[in-house]
Design a protein around this motif. Structure first.
Motif, short mmCIF file in Angstrom:
data_model
loop_
_atom_site.label_atom_id
_atom_site.label_comp_id
_atom_site.label_asym_id
_atom_site.label_seq_id
_atom_site.Cartn_x
_atom_site.Cartn_y
_atom_site.Cartn_z
N ASN A 283 53.88 -34.63 6.69
CA ASN A 283 52.43 -34.80 6.54
C ASN A 283 51.64 -34.12 7.65
O ASN A 283 50.52 -33.66 7.43
N TRP A 284 52.18 -34.07 8.87
CA TRP A 284 51.41 -33.44 9.94
C TRP A 284 51.73 -31.97 10.13
O TRP A 284 51.02 -31.26 10.83
N ASP A 285 52.80 -31.45 9.54
CA ASP A 285 53.09 -30.02 9.59
C ASP A 285 52.13 -29.27 8.67
O ASP A 285 52.05 -29.58 7.47
N VAL A 286 51.42 -28.32 9.21
CA VAL A 286 50.49 -27.53 8.41
C VAL A 286 50.76 -26.04 8.65
O VAL A 286 51.70 -25.68 9.34
N TRP A 287 49.94 -25.19 8.09
CA TRP A 287 50.16 -23.75 8.18
C TRP A 287 48.81 -23.04 8.18
O TRP A 287 47.79 -23.62 7.81
N LEU A 288 48.83 -21.79 8.58
CA LEU A 288 47.60 -21.01 8.68
C LEU A 288 47.92 -19.54 8.50
O LEU A 288 48.83 -19.01 9.13
N ALA A 289 47.18 -18.89 7.63
CA ALA A 289 47.28 -17.44 7.45
C ALA A 289 45.94 -16.83 7.82
O ALA A 289 44.88 -17.44 7.64
N GLY A 290 45.98 -15.61 8.35
CA GLY A 290 44.75 -14.93 8.72
C GLY A 290 44.87 -13.44 8.59
O GLY A 290 45.94 -12.87 8.81
#
Length: 570
Positions: A283-290
């Motif tokens: 639940n706390w692992d997230v991701w980000l693309a840019g």
């Protein structure tokens, strides 16, 4: 009184699509005259920007599930964004030590708190949202919508969401409503949200803008059918497709190269579950693309979710020294400076050893209009002024003026990526392989702080081989499976092995050497599993940072193939 009148004028001129469109003639003239008097007494020049940013939020997109779809080539628009000079970071985490609501500084891993954290750069104590069931207005002036329009009144802002009942655009954003030009919140399908985003671009695309696009359906499908359901999987793919329609419109308007695109999620999802509030890594692992990748490329910054909010300040070139202080440092990495031969304003010292080395990280004084593009296509028309008089041997017989090269390099020159070997080589599971990489710095190899090597199916820092050498401390490290932390360190020559599920790094057999301007690292590694779950050709990327906090920028240096012969080895 002056401030109130200024705000009224702003609402009339910039928010006209939602505000009262007329006043009585006398009142309008009076307001105009008062404003004129104040401006005459207190001249004011407002900074301007040409920056454009879109943030896509895929609600409840579990990191592991997203990566499975990504590596199976089922998210083509996200892949295209990453491959087109972008970066996918899978090391992001929701930054709260106690993530259960009611603990004082913690909050549930839900839409309201997480979106509040991203759009403000603050944690629970400042944003006042701990769970969806008890939302509070974010304090006035804390959201990026408010701060970017205060810094740049010409920026058009948009908040478009498929949710309205627990966060967007109800209570938490109520204080920010006057700073949002285009506001749409309704329980709608993702295609409707994409249509609204396209309408925003058609309306405001000629202006600098900050647009937030929130797709709700992955989260809703997870709650109804479970994270491992076919419906949840389909909604992830649908978010990718609808995002693609918005990006297509961006390209059609000729804004593709001038717009920063960020894609992320607000929280994860319990593995196979229908909830995500529990304080667990799923639940706390997230991701980000840019895209471009440099906007989120600072690998030394703590990869916290609130860092996205801080990064927005750097993208727009805004001062991050705000009150209260932001919860996280920015993920911003300055793009490559022009690699020209322009004459330095002050001749460099000729001793060969830099007399001063910058120690501070770049601040918000970088304007995004000058740094959004990581590629410099212009060719300098001038040539460098020679420094010193060259010694010519033998004596030239021609009267032509020889071409002179400066004998010293400005201290602001960034490091450069070198070579990767064996480019085009191959190996099999369980068998050691040697990779050799080089990095260059005009101020000498000792000026190189970090040398990085990434080997994976694309520029993805998880589920593969991502290693670094910290030259200042003589330490080696390996990135973890999820790309969220460094394993190690060890020193070259030490009898130690660093390993994740995909590769091991033999510290004892890894050698480092430096000569002149070149740092050479010979990495001894053993592949343990196919990177990102796929056999075949992998891309090799290099990255370097120097002691002055200048970066080379990611560079594709070669390829290497993992052969599918695992059955021959136990």
């Amino acid at each position: 009184m002056f401030l109130k009148l200024m705000m009224l004028s702003k609402r009339l001129t910039l928010r006209g699509n939602r505000e009262v469109l007329f006043f009585g003639g006398g009142l309008f003239v009076a307001v105009y005259l008062i404003l004129t008097l104040f401006v005459a007494e207190r001249p004011f020049v407002q900074a301007q920007t040409e920056t454009r940013v879109i943030v896509f939020l895929w609600d409840g997109a579990q990191r592991s599930h997203m990566l499975d779809a990504y590596n199976a080539n089922e998210l083509p628009r996200l892949q295209a964004l990453v491959n087109d000079g972008g970066l996918l970071r899978t090391d992001m985490v929701i930054n709260t030590e106690t993530c259960e609501a009611g603990s004082g500084d913690g909050y549930d891993l839900e839409t309201g708190p997480a979106n509040s954290a991203i759009v403000t750069g603050y944690g629970y104590p400042e944003m006042a949202n701990q769970d969806n069931s008890d939302p509070h207005p974010i304090p006035a002036g804390y959201t990026f919508f408010e701060r970017v329009t205060a810094a740049y009144p010409e920026v058009k802002t948009g908040m478009i969401s498929g949710k309205f009942f627990d966060f967007w655009p109800t209570t938490p954003l109520s204080n920010a409503s006057s700073a949002i030009d285009y506001w749409y919140g309704s329980r709608q399908q993702d295609d409707v949200i994409a249509d609204e985003a396209i309408n925003f671009l058609q309306t405001y695309g000629s202006s600098p803008f900050f647009l937030w696009v929130h797709f709700r359906h992955p989260d809703e499908a997870g709650h109804r059918f479970g994270e491992n359901s076919d419906t949840y999987h389909e909604q992830l793919l649908n978010s990718d497709m609808e995002m693609g329609r918005v990006l297509d419109e961006l390209a059609a308007l000729g804004l593709d190269d001038d717009t920063v695109v960020l894609v992320t999620t607000d929280h994860g999802f319990g593995e196979g579950a229908r909830q995500h509030e529990a304080c667990i890594s799923d639940n706390w692992d997230v991701w980000l693309a840019g895209r471009p990748g440099h906007v989120i490329g600072n690998l030394e910054a703590m990869p916290y979710q609130t860092a996205i909010g801080a990064t927005l300040y750097d993208i727009f070139g805004m001062d991050k020294n705000v009150s209260p202080p932001l919860a996280s440092e920015s993920l911003w990495l300055p793009p490559n400076p022009p690699t020209s031969t322009l004459t330095p304003t002050v001749p460099p010292t000729m001793t060969g050893t830099p007399t001063t080395v910058p120690t501070a990280s770049p601040t918000g004084t970088l304007t995004a209009t000058a740094t959004i593009s990581a590629t410099v296509s212009a060719t300098p028309t001038n040539t460098p002024t020679p420094i010193g008089t060259p010694t010519l041997s033998p004596t030239p017989t021609s009267t032509a003026v020889p071409t002179l090269t400066p004998t010293a390099t400005p201290e602001t020159a960034p490091p450069e990526n070198g070579t990767f070997a064996p480019d085009g080589g191959s190996g099999v599971l369980g068998q050691p392989i040697t990779f050799t990489t080089t990095y260059h710095d005009a101020n000498g190899w000792e000026d190189i702080r970090f040398g990085f090597l990434l080997l994976n199916v694309n520029r993805q820092t998880s589920q593969g081989m991502f290693v670094r050498y910290y030259q200042d401390a003589n330490r080696l490290s390996l990135r973890s499976d999820g790309g969220d932390q460094w394993i190690g360190p060890c020193t070259p020559g030490e009898a130690a092995v660093l390993a994740n599920s995909y590769v091991s790094l033999d510290c004892e057999a890894t050698m480092v050497s430096g000569s002149g301007d070149t740092l050479t690292i010979v990495w001894q590694v053993t592949p343990l599993a196919p990177f990102s779950g796929q056999y075949g050709a992998y891309e090799a990327y290099l990255l370097a940072q120097d002691d002055g906090d200048l970066w080379s920028g990611w560079g594709l240096a070669g390829s290497w193939t993992l052969a599918e012969t695992v059955e021959h080895y136990n």
